[in-house]
Write a protein that holds these residues in place. Sequence first.
Motif, PDB file in Angstrom:
ATOM      1  N   PRO A  82       0.830  -1.204   0.000  1.00  0.00           N
ATOM      2  CA  PRO A  82       0.000   0.000   0.000  1.00  0.00           C
ATOM      3  C   PRO A  82       0.867   1.258   0.000  1.00  0.00           C
ATOM      4  CG  PRO A  82      -0.662  -1.520   1.742  1.00  0.00           C
ATOM      5  CD  PRO A  82       0.595  -2.051   1.158  1.00  0.00           C
ATOM      6  N   GLY A  83       0.453   2.247  -0.735  1.00  0.00           N
ATOM      7  CA  GLY A  83       1.192   3.500  -0.796  1.00  0.00           C
ATOM      8  C   GLY A  83       2.253   3.549  -1.873  1.00  0.00           C
ATOM      9  N   THR A  84       2.376   2.498  -2.678  1.00  0.00           N
ATOM     10  CA  THR A  84       3.375   2.500  -3.742  1.00  0.00           C
ATOM     11  C   THR A  84       2.845   3.078  -5.045  1.00  0.00           C
ATOM     12  OG1 THR A  84       2.795   0.234  -4.344  1.00  0.00           O
ATOM     13  CG2 THR A  84       4.604   0.527  -2.783  1.00  0.00           C
ATOM     14  N   GLY A  85       1.550   3.361  -5.119  1.00  0.00           N
ATOM     15  CA  GLY A  85       0.998   3.969  -6.317  1.00  0.00           C
ATOM     16  C   GLY A  85       0.489   2.989  -7.338  1.00  0.00           C
ATOM     17  N   ASN A  86       0.377   1.718  -6.988  1.00  0.00           N
ATOM     18  CA  ASN A  86      -0.112   0.758  -7.973  1.00  0.00           C
ATOM     19  C   ASN A  86      -1.545   0.318  -7.694  1.00  0.00           C
ATOM     20  OD1 ASN A  86       0.535  -0.691  -5.751  1.00  0.00           O
ATOM     21  ND2 ASN A  86       1.936  -2.097  -6.746  1.00  0.00           N
ATOM     22  N   GLY A  87      -2.284   1.031  -6.869  1.00  0.00           N
ATOM     23  CA  GLY A  87      -3.711   0.800  -6.714  1.00  0.00           C
ATOM     24  C   GLY A  87      -4.104  -0.337  -5.801  1.00  0.00           C
ATOM     25  N   LEU A  88      -3.221  -0.756  -4.916  1.00  0.00           N
ATOM     26  CA  LEU A  88      -3.522  -1.883  -4.043  1.00  0.00           C
ATOM     27  C   LEU A  88      -4.669  -1.560  -3.086  1.00  0.00           C
ATOM     28  CD1 LEU A  88      -2.418  -4.732  -3.506  1.00  0.00           C
ATOM     29  CD2 LEU A  88      -1.083  -3.745  -1.669  1.00  0.00           C
ATOM     30  N   VAL A  89      -4.669  -0.375  -2.511  1.00  0.00           N
ATOM     31  CA  VAL A  89      -5.725   0.007  -1.567  1.00  0.00           C
ATOM     32  C   VAL A  89      -7.066   0.154  -2.289  1.00  0.00           C
ATOM     33  CG1 VAL A  89      -6.439   1.781   0.079  1.00  0.00           C
ATOM     34  CG2 VAL A  89      -4.056   1.086  -0.034  1.00  0.00           C
ATOM     35  N   GLY A  90      -7.058   0.669  -3.489  1.00  0.00           N
ATOM     36  CA  GLY A  90      -8.296   0.783  -4.268  1.00  0.00           C
ATOM     37  C   GLY A  90      -8.886  -0.574  -4.595  1.00  0.00           C
ATOM     38  N   ALA A  91      -8.033  -1.535  -4.907  1.00  0.00           N
ATOM     39  CA  ALA A  91      -8.516  -2.878  -5.196  1.00  0.00           C
ATOM     40  C   ALA A  91      -9.088  -3.534  -3.942  1.00  0.00           C
ATOM     41  CB  ALA A  91      -7.395  -3.730  -5.773  1.00  0.00           C
ATOM     42  N   ILE A  92      -8.461  -3.269  -2.800  1.00  0.00           N
ATOM     43  CA  ILE A  92      -8.982  -3.821  -1.547  1.00  0.00           C
ATOM     44  C   ILE A  92     -10.348  -3.205  -1.236  1.00  0.00           C
ATOM     45  CG2 ILE A  92      -8.594  -3.865   0.957  1.00  0.00           C
ATOM     46  CD1 ILE A  92      -5.591  -4.143   0.329  1.00  0.00           C
ATOM     47  N   ALA A  93     -10.525  -1.925  -1.516  1.00  0.00           N
ATOM     48  CA  ALA A  93     -11.807  -1.262  -1.275  1.00  0.00           C
ATOM     49  C   ALA A  93     -12.877  -1.704  -2.263  1.00  0.00           C
ATOM     50  CB  ALA A  93     -11.629   0.243  -1.343  1.00  0.00           C
ATOM     51  N   ALA A  94     -12.474  -2.163  -3.444  1.00  0.00           N
ATOM     52  CA  ALA A  94     -13.442  -2.571  -4.461  1.00  0.00           C
ATOM     53  C   ALA A  94     -14.078  -3.917  -4.148  1.00  0.00           C
ATOM     54  CB  ALA A  94     -12.763  -2.631  -5.829  1.00  0.00           C
ATOM     55  N   ILE A  95     -13.413  -4.750  -3.376  1.00  0.00           N
ATOM     56  CA  ILE A  95     -13.957  -6.079  -3.084  1.00  0.00           C
ATOM     57  C   ILE A  95     -15.265  -5.997  -2.299  1.00  0.00           C
ATOM     58  CG2 ILE A  95     -13.514  -8.250  -1.859  1.00  0.00           C
ATOM     59  CD1 ILE A  95     -10.609  -8.004  -2.776  1.00  0.00           C
ATOM     60  N   PRO A  96     -15.340  -5.246  -1.179  1.00  0.00           N
ATOM     61  CA  PRO A  96     -16.630  -5.161  -0.483  1.00  0.00           C
ATOM     62  C   PRO A  96     -17.731  -4.488  -1.303  1.00  0.00           C
ATOM     63  CG  PRO A  96     -14.887  -4.237   0.879  1.00  0.00           C
ATOM     64  CD  PRO A  96     -14.287  -4.586  -0.430  1.00  0.00           C
ATOM     65  N   LEU A  97     -17.361  -3.548  -2.180  1.00  0.00           N
ATOM     66  CA  LEU A  97     -18.369  -2.932  -3.040  1.00  0.00           C
ATOM     67  C   LEU A  97     -18.991  -3.973  -3.970  1.00  0.00           C
ATOM     68  CD1 LEU A  97     -16.803   0.475  -4.129  1.00  0.00           C
ATOM     69  CD2 LEU A  97     -18.737   0.102  -2.625  1.00  0.00           C
ATOM     70  N   GLY A  98     -18.157  -4.782  -4.594  1.00  0.00           N
ATOM     71  CA  GLY A  98     -18.666  -5.816  -5.488  1.00  0.00           C
ATOM     72  C   GLY A  98     -19.486  -6.863  -4.757  1.00  0.00           C
ATOM     73  N   LEU A  99     -19.013  -7.278  -3.583  1.00  0.00           N
ATOM     74  CA  LEU A  99     -19.761  -8.266  -2.812  1.00  0.00           C
ATOM     75  C   LEU A  99     -21.078  -7.697  -2.301  1.00  0.00           C
ATOM     76  CD1 LEU A  99     -16.891 -10.000  -0.824  1.00  0.00           C
ATOM     77  CD2 LEU A  99     -18.097 -10.836  -2.843  1.00  0.00           C
ATOM     78  N   GLY A 100     -21.081  -6.408  -1.974  1.00  0.00           N
ATOM     79  CA  GLY A 100     -22.333  -5.761  -1.575  1.00  0.00           C
ATOM     80  C   GLY A 100     -23.332  -5.713  -2.715  1.00  0.00           C
ATOM     81  N   ALA A 101     -22.848  -5.489  -3.921  1.00  0.00           N
ATOM     82  CA  ALA A 101     -23.730  -5.493  -5.090  1.00  0.00           C
ATOM     83  C   ALA A 101     -24.320  -6.877  -5.322  1.00  0.00           C
ATOM     84  CB  ALA A 101     -22.962  -5.028  -6.329  1.00  0.00           C
ATOM     85  N   VAL A 102     -23.502  -7.911  -5.140  1.00  0.00           N
ATOM     86  CA  VAL A 102     -24.008  -9.278  -5.289  1.00  0.00           C
ATOM     87  C   VAL A 102     -25.074  -9.560  -4.229  1.00  0.00           C
ATOM     88  CG1 VAL A 102     -23.378 -11.725  -5.110  1.00  0.00           C
ATOM     89  CG2 VAL A 102     -21.920 -10.152  -6.379  1.00  0.00           C
ATOM     90  N   TYR A 103     -24.818  -9.128  -3.000  1.00  0.00           N
ATOM     91  CA  TYR A 103     -25.774  -9.343  -1.913  1.00  0.00           C
ATOM     92  C   TYR A 103     -27.103  -8.633  -2.192  1.00  0.00           C
ATOM     93  CZ  TYR A 103     -27.995  -8.865   2.628  1.00  0.00           C
ATOM     94  OH  TYR A 103     -28.902  -8.874   3.647  1.00  0.00           O
ATOM     95  N   LEU A 104     -27.043  -7.370  -2.594  1.00  0.00           N
ATOM     96  CA  LEU A 104     -28.270  -6.623  -2.867  1.00  0.00           C
ATOM     97  C   LEU A 104     -29.031  -7.201  -4.062  1.00  0.00           C
ATOM     98  CD1 LEU A 104     -27.183  -2.933  -2.295  1.00  0.00           C
ATOM     99  CD2 LEU A 104     -28.608  -4.357  -0.833  1.00  0.00           C
ATOM    100  N   GLY A 105     -28.307  -7.620  -5.088  1.00  0.00           N
ATOM    101  CA  GLY A 105     -28.966  -8.236  -6.241  1.00  0.00           C
ATOM    102  C   GLY A 105     -29.642  -9.538  -5.877  1.00  0.00           C
ATOM    103  N   ARG A 106     -28.988 -10.349  -5.059  1.00  0.00           N
ATOM    104  CA  ARG A 106     -29.583 -11.622  -4.622  1.00  0.00           C
ATOM    105  C   ARG A 106     -30.807 -11.378  -3.744  1.00  0.00           C
ATOM    106  NH1 ARG A 106     -31.488 -16.056  -5.620  1.00  0.00           N
ATOM    107  NH2 ARG A 106     -31.537 -17.528  -3.907  1.00  0.00           N
ATOM    108  N   ARG A 107     -30.705 -10.370  -2.872  1.00  0.00           N
ATOM    109  CA  ARG A 107     -31.837 -10.043  -2.008  1.00  0.00           C
ATOM    110  C   ARG A 107     -33.030  -9.543  -2.823  1.00  0.00           C
ATOM    111  NH1 ARG A 107     -31.508  -5.961   2.992  1.00  0.00           N
ATOM    112  NH2 ARG A 107     -33.591  -6.357   3.756  1.00  0.00           N
ATOM    113  N   ALA A 108     -32.765  -8.773  -3.862  1.00  0.00           N
ATOM    114  CA  ALA A 108     -33.842  -8.294  -4.737  1.00  0.00           C
ATOM    115  C   ALA A 108     -34.480  -9.455  -5.487  1.00  0.00           C
ATOM    116  CB  ALA A 108     -33.293  -7.263  -5.714  1.00  0.00           C
ATOM    117  N   LEU A 109     -33.665 -10.426  -5.915  1.00  0.00           N
ATOM    118  CA  LEU A 109     -34.231 -11.600  -6.588  1.00  0.00           C
ATOM    119  C   LEU A 109     -35.132 -12.388  -5.647  1.00  0.00           C
ATOM    120  CD1 LEU A 109     -31.237 -12.968  -8.688  1.00  0.00           C
ATOM    121  CD2 LEU A 109     -33.297 -11.860  -9.508  1.00  0.00           C
TER     122      LEU A 109
END
Length: 124
Positions: A82-109
């Motif tokens: 983290p902090g080297t400028g290659n987007g590691l922290v952004g990728a870590i933050a993207a995982i819960p966003l994607g999993l949250g989208a899967v959860y909300l989509g499944r709940r809507a179904l």
Amino acid sequence: MSATAELLAAAEGGIIGDGRTGANLALGIGALGLAIGWLALARAGHRVSTGNARTIGISAIAAGLAGTILAVLHLATSSGGPGTGNGLVGAIAAIPLGLGAVYLGRRALTRSRHADRPAGRMTV
């Protein structure tokens, strides 16, 4: 900064380097999936009258999975920490966003499936 230096920086990836681009893409897709998931959930609860809740829910699941897979691939292929400028922290933050989208989509179904069932008839 001269024009030559600016063109050289743009060719090398500019301000946002190649590493951050993949993480930003995963973040964007995950956030889009989360927004679609909220819309699908609102539609399944009959609060919004736009579109089909099942179709929107499936779209949220697909976007969430795409964002999560992109983030995990970026984590697997990035070098440094983290902090080297290659987007590691952004990728870590993207995982819960994607999993949250899967959860909300499944709940809507699930909600739309229960809403489509006749009220007087119980099915197991």
